[in-house]
Write an enzyme that holds these catalytic residues in place. Structure first.
Site, mmCIF file in Angstrom:
data_model
loop_
_atom_site.group_PDB
_atom_site.id
_atom_site.type_symbol
_atom_site.label_atom_id
_atom_site.label_comp_id
_atom_site.label_asym_id
_atom_site.label_seq_id
_atom_site.Cartn_x
_atom_site.Cartn_y
_atom_site.Cartn_z
ATOM 1 N N GLY A 69 0.808 -1.226 0.000
ATOM 2 C CA GLY A 69 0.000 0.000 0.000
ATOM 3 C C GLY A 69 0.837 1.271 0.000
ATOM 4 O O GLY A 69 0.304 2.354 -0.212
ATOM 5 N N HIS B 126 -31.348 19.812 -4.688
ATOM 6 C CA HIS B 126 -31.477 20.779 -3.589
ATOM 7 C C HIS B 126 -31.965 20.069 -2.331
ATOM 8 O O HIS B 126 -32.865 19.222 -2.418
ATOM 9 C CB HIS B 126 -32.483 21.860 -3.971
ATOM 10 C CG HIS B 126 -32.736 22.834 -2.856
ATOM 11 N ND1 HIS B 126 -31.816 23.802 -2.496
ATOM 12 C CD2 HIS B 126 -33.784 22.966 -1.999
ATOM 13 C CE1 HIS B 126 -32.299 24.497 -1.483
ATOM 14 N NE2 HIS B 126 -33.491 24.010 -1.153
ATOM 15 N N CYS C 162 0.866 6.031 0.687
ATOM 16 C CA CYS C 162 -0.537 6.465 0.699
ATOM 17 C C CYS C 162 -1.348 5.747 1.772
ATOM 18 O O CYS C 162 -1.961 6.392 2.628
ATOM 19 C CB CYS C 162 -1.131 6.213 -0.678
ATOM 20 S SG CYS C 162 -2.872 6.570 -0.772
ATOM 21 N N ALA D 115 7.653 20.034 6.588
ATOM 22 C CA ALA D 115 6.706 19.594 5.548
ATOM 23 C C ALA D 115 7.001 20.377 4.278
ATOM 24 O O ALA D 115 6.184 21.145 3.787
ATOM 25 C CB ALA D 115 5.269 19.816 6.024
ATOM 26 N N GLY E 174 2.062 23.505 2.310
ATOM 27 C CA GLY E 174 1.393 22.735 1.264
ATOM 28 C C GLY E 174 0.347 21.856 1.946
ATOM 29 O O GLY E 174 0.071 22.012 3.149
ATOM 30 N N ILE F 9 0.294 18.779 3.061
ATOM 31 C CA ILE F 9 0.714 18.029 4.251
ATOM 32 C C ILE F 9 0.867 18.960 5.452
ATOM 33 O O ILE F 9 0.378 18.684 6.546
ATOM 34 C CB ILE F 9 2.021 17.243 3.979
ATOM 35 C CG1 ILE F 9 1.784 16.178 2.904
ATOM 36 C CG2 ILE F 9 2.569 16.606 5.258
ATOM 37 C CD1 ILE F 9 3.022 15.412 2.468
ATOM 38 N N GLY G 12 14.285 -4.470 -3.641
ATOM 39 C CA GLY G 12 14.610 -4.807 -5.032
ATOM 40 C C GLY G 12 15.655 -3.882 -5.626
ATOM 41 O O GLY G 12 15.630 -2.679 -5.383
ATOM 42 N N GLU H 282 -2.589 20.246 6.714
ATOM 43 C CA GLU H 282 -3.396 19.170 7.324
ATOM 44 C C GLU H 282 -2.918 18.904 8.756
ATOM 45 O O GLU H 282 -3.718 18.808 9.687
ATOM 46 C CB GLU H 282 -3.332 17.893 6.472
ATOM 47 C CG GLU H 282 -4.164 18.000 5.183
ATOM 48 C CD GLU H 282 -4.195 16.720 4.362
ATOM 49 O OE1 GLU H 282 -3.675 15.681 4.817
ATOM 50 O OE2 GLU H 282 -4.736 16.768 3.247
HETATM 51 C C1 LIG Z 1 1.340 12.764 4.888
HETATM 52 C C2 LIG Z 1 0.930 12.549 3.458
HETATM 53 C C3 LIG Z 1 -0.392 12.712 3.095
HETATM 54 C C4 LIG Z 1 -0.766 12.489 1.770
HETATM 55 N N1 LIG Z 1 -2.070 12.649 1.434
HETATM 56 C C5 LIG Z 1 -2.456 12.461 0.148
HETATM 57 C C6 LIG Z 1 -3.806 12.586 -0.226
HETATM 58 O O1 LIG Z 1 -4.667 12.866 0.596
HETATM 59 N N2 LIG Z 1 -4.145 12.364 -1.514
HETATM 60 C C7 LIG Z 1 -3.209 12.046 -2.473
HETATM 61 O O2 LIG Z 1 -3.555 11.856 -3.638
HETATM 62 N N3 LIG Z 1 -1.909 11.905 -2.130
HETATM 63 C C8 LIG Z 1 -1.518 12.108 -0.856
HETATM 64 N N4 LIG Z 1 -0.204 11.940 -0.517
HETATM 65 C C9 LIG Z 1 0.758 11.563 -1.577
HETATM 66 C C10 LIG Z 1 0.672 10.066 -1.866
HETATM 67 O O3 LIG Z 1 0.846 9.347 -0.671
HETATM 68 C C11 LIG Z 1 1.725 9.681 -2.886
HETATM 69 O O4 LIG Z 1 1.591 10.497 -4.036
HETATM 70 C C12 LIG Z 1 1.580 8.244 -3.298
HETATM 71 O O5 LIG Z 1 1.722 7.374 -2.193
HETATM 72 C C13 LIG Z 1 2.614 7.872 -4.361
HETATM 73 O O6 LIG Z 1 2.428 6.561 -4.722
HETATM 74 P P1 LIG Z 1 3.617 5.689 -5.317
HETATM 75 O O7 LIG Z 1 3.004 4.376 -5.646
HETATM 76 O O8 LIG Z 1 4.308 6.436 -6.383
HETATM 77 O O9 LIG Z 1 4.680 5.535 -4.144
HETATM 78 P P2 LIG Z 1 4.592 5.160 -2.620
HETATM 79 O O10 LIG Z 1 3.233 5.223 -2.089
HETATM 80 O O11 LIG Z 1 5.646 5.981 -1.973
HETATM 81 O O12 LIG Z 1 5.005 3.629 -2.586
HETATM 82 C C14 LIG Z 1 6.291 3.205 -2.930
HETATM 83 C C15 LIG Z 1 6.519 1.857 -2.305
HETATM 84 O O13 LIG Z 1 7.719 1.325 -2.831
HETATM 85 C C16 LIG Z 1 8.422 0.661 -1.794
HETATM 86 N N5 LIG Z 1 9.836 0.619 -2.190
HETATM 87 C C17 LIG Z 1 10.664 1.668 -2.406
HETATM 88 N N6 LIG Z 1 11.863 1.236 -2.815
HETATM 89 C C18 LIG Z 1 11.794 -0.110 -2.864
HETATM 90 C C19 LIG Z 1 12.713 -1.122 -3.218
HETATM 91 N N7 LIG Z 1 13.939 -0.823 -3.659
HETATM 92 N N8 LIG Z 1 12.304 -2.399 -3.114
HETATM 93 C C20 LIG Z 1 11.058 -2.726 -2.687
HETATM 94 N N9 LIG Z 1 10.150 -1.794 -2.358
HETATM 95 C C21 LIG Z 1 10.512 -0.506 -2.453
HETATM 96 C C22 LIG Z 1 8.147 1.519 -0.581
HETATM 97 O O14 LIG Z 1 8.351 0.784 0.607
HETATM 98 C C23 LIG Z 1 6.694 1.899 -0.799
HETATM 99 O O15 LIG Z 1 5.830 0.966 -0.192
HETATM 100 C C24 LIG Z 1 0.201 12.123 0.795
HETATM 101 C C25 LIG Z 1 1.535 11.945 1.172
HETATM 102 C C26 LIG Z 1 1.897 12.161 2.490
HETATM 103 C C27 LIG Z 1 3.315 11.954 2.861
#
Ligand SMILES: Cc1cc2nc3c(=O)[nH]c(=O)nc-3n(C[C@H](O)[C@H](O)[C@H](O)COP(=O)(O)OP(=O)(O)OC[C@H]3O[C@@H](n4cnc5c(N)ncnc54)[C@H](O)[C@@H]3O)c2cc1C
Length: 463
Positions: free
Chosen positions: A38, A442, A41, A267, A181, A183, A113, A186
């Site tokens: 997950g 409405h 996010c 942040a 921003g 984060i 990985g 919030e």
């Molecule tokens: C506090 C906070 C609140 C947020 N709120 C919102 C919101 O309300 N709405 C919204 O749209 N976005 C929000 N975001 C942004 C959102 O979380 C990210 O844009 C989103 O998670 C990006 O998804 P992703 O799949 O690119 O990466 P990520 O969610 O960062 O997932 C990447 C995954 O890859 C894994 N990983 C990394 N390197 C390796 C490796 N070498 N080998 C194996 N696994 C690895 C990590 O452990 C992680 O689980 C928020 C972010 C934060 C920090």
């Protein structure tokens, strides 16, 4: 060596959604994850913060129960329980992804990985054992983490990032939030509602700097009313953590000021996870902390793709998911349309909420477009009055000549659920008159969209 059609590196909303769509399209798929399924996010971002914010919102309602003709003897909070609830929600969501992986027959490979040439990758598990995998296509979705500024090194205790901010063992009495921003604001809202004294320090001249100026002004008014201190055009130049708390030196136009707090939350954005994952060994091109991709998320090296926060689009969960789906549909040979990054909604879930899509008024003017602007305040909405949510407005921007819906900006209760109307309308290339003639129910908050459009065309009824 295990071989797959598609291996996805990282299981955030980019990675796990990519894997599910790949599996639906008939690809033998695996996802590699070093932490919990997950990604940020579900575990450390969108979901746990919304759980915290819900607690804050319920607490606010309890504190103001008399506004609704109710009495609550003594509204109180249990900070520990609030944090526990948020972690429980996040765990539940991660388990949900586990179920989805199983349901879609996707192999989950636990470990870190590292990419190799020849469309291979090594995965090192918790015991240090390395296993090699290969795939016809590898999708990089390793996401990002909290960005550290040299002037604000995070020690995880007194100077913290978002992970620590949602799991603090005790509630701080005073907190400085650097950056306003999504984060930053919030957390500022959450901690202020819980009773922490919060000061926001923002480098730009207005808070929520990417939003329309009217939205920034309204949020600033609302935050100040609720007791949050705001310093704009201000910069934390250093922090001193040697004493009991933290002393932050803030440079403003008027000079330097030292603020004291228990905790400073940094942040100020994100840093992509692109180090030590083998990009250099494969020869994958990066620029300014992002992996370079084309419209279909192919990197410069055939067979390697990248999506989500590691690529240049908006760092949002829904963007990551949309990119992943598009990426594998293209791999499957489907006819796909490139993502329109100008029609991505952005939402902020403090109270009042903020939601926006498209151009701000200032951006439209900068582009020299002749515009029509309409605005409808929630103070004139029946549903908002009934709900005690009269703060905020909907603002719409149209091209004066062709009626194209250029932008929509909202601030108020529940607007993050309302912005989809503008996204869909813009996607379907609707004109202002079409929105105006689509009958809205409405009483709803969504009537404010229709009324704002009516205002742009001088046909507004309720103001
Ligand atoms: C506090 C906070 C609140 C947020 N709120 C919102 C919101 O309300 N709405 C919204 O749209 N976005 C929000 N975001 C942004 C959102 O979380 C990210 O844009 C989103 O998670 C990006 O998804 P992703 O799949 O690119 O990466 P990520 O969610 O960062 O997932 C990447 C995954 O890859 C894994 N990983 C990394 N390197 C390796 C490796 N070498 N080998 C194996 N696994 C690895 C990590 O452990 C992680 O689980 C928020 C972010 C934060 C920090």
């Amino acid at each position: 060596m295990s071989t797959y059609d598609i291996i996805v590196l990282g299981s955030g909303p980019g990675g796990y959604v990519t894997a599910i769509r790949a599996s639906q399209l008939g690809f033998k798929t695996a996802v590699v994850e070093k932490e919990s399924l997950g990604g940020v996010c579900l575990n450390w971002g969108c979901i746990p913060t919304k759980a915290l914010l819900k607690s804050a919102q319920v607490f606010e309602y309890l504190k103001h129960a008399e506004d609704y003709g109710l009495s609550v003897k003594e509204a109180d909070k249990d900070f520990d329980a609030v944090v526990k609830r948020s972690r429980g929600v996040a765990d539940g969501m991660s388990k949900g992804v586990q179920f989805l992986m199983k349901k879609n027959k996707i192999d989950v490979i636990n470990g870190f990985g590292t990419l190799k040439a020849g469309k291979k990758l090594d995965v090192k598990d918790a015991d240090g054992k390395v296993t090699e995998y290969s795939a016809k296509h590898i999708v990089i979705a390793t996401g990002a983490r909290s960005r550290e500024l040299p002037s604000l090194p995070q020690d995880g205790k007194k100077v913290i990032g978002y992970r620590e901010a949602m799991t603090l063992p005790t509630q701080p009495k005073k907190m400085i939030v650097v950056g306003s921003g999504a984060i930053g604001v919030e957390f500022a809202y959450f901690y202020n509602s819980m009773g922490t004294e919060v000061t926001i320090v923002e480098y730009m001249p207005k808070i929520v700097p990417v939003e329309d100026a009217d939205v920034s002004k309204q949020l600033e008014r609302s935050f100040k009313k609720s007791g949050i201190k705001i310093m704009t055009s201000a910069e934390v130049t250093s922090v001193d953590t040697s004493g009991d708390g933290v002393k932050a030196t803030v440079k403003t136009k008027k000079g330097e000021e030292v603020l004291e707090a228990d905790v400073v939350l940094s942040a100020v954005g994100i840093k992509t996870n692109i180090e030590n994952i083998g990009l250099e060994a494969v020869g994958i091109a990066t620029d300014r902390d992002k992996i370079l991709v084309n419209d279909y998320y192919q990197t410069n090296i055939p067979g390697y793709y990248a999506i989500g926060d590691v690529t240049p689009g908006q760092a949002l969960a829904h963007v990551a998911s949309a990119e992943g789906i598009l990426c594998v549909e293209k791999i499957a040979g489907m006819h796909v349309e490139a993502l329109d990054y100008g029609n991505i909604p952005g939402c902020t879930y403090c109270s009042p909420e903020i939601a926006s899509v498209g151009l701000t008024e200032a951006q439209a003017k900068e582009q020299g477009i002749d515009i029509k602007v309409g605005k409808f305040p929630f103070s004139a909405s029946g549903k908002a009055s009934a709900g005690g949510n009269k703060e905020g407005f909907v603002k719409v921007i149209f091209d004066a000549k062709y009626g194209e819906w250029l932008g929509c900006h909202m601030i108020g209760a529940g607007v993050t659920d309302m912005i989809a109307e503008a996204v869909l309308g813009r996607k379907l290339e609707t004109t202002g008159h079409e929105v105006l003639k689509a009958v809205h129910p409405h009483p709803t908050m969504s009537e404010a969209v229709m009324e704002a459009v009516a205002d742009a065309y001088d046909e507004v009824i309720h103001i």
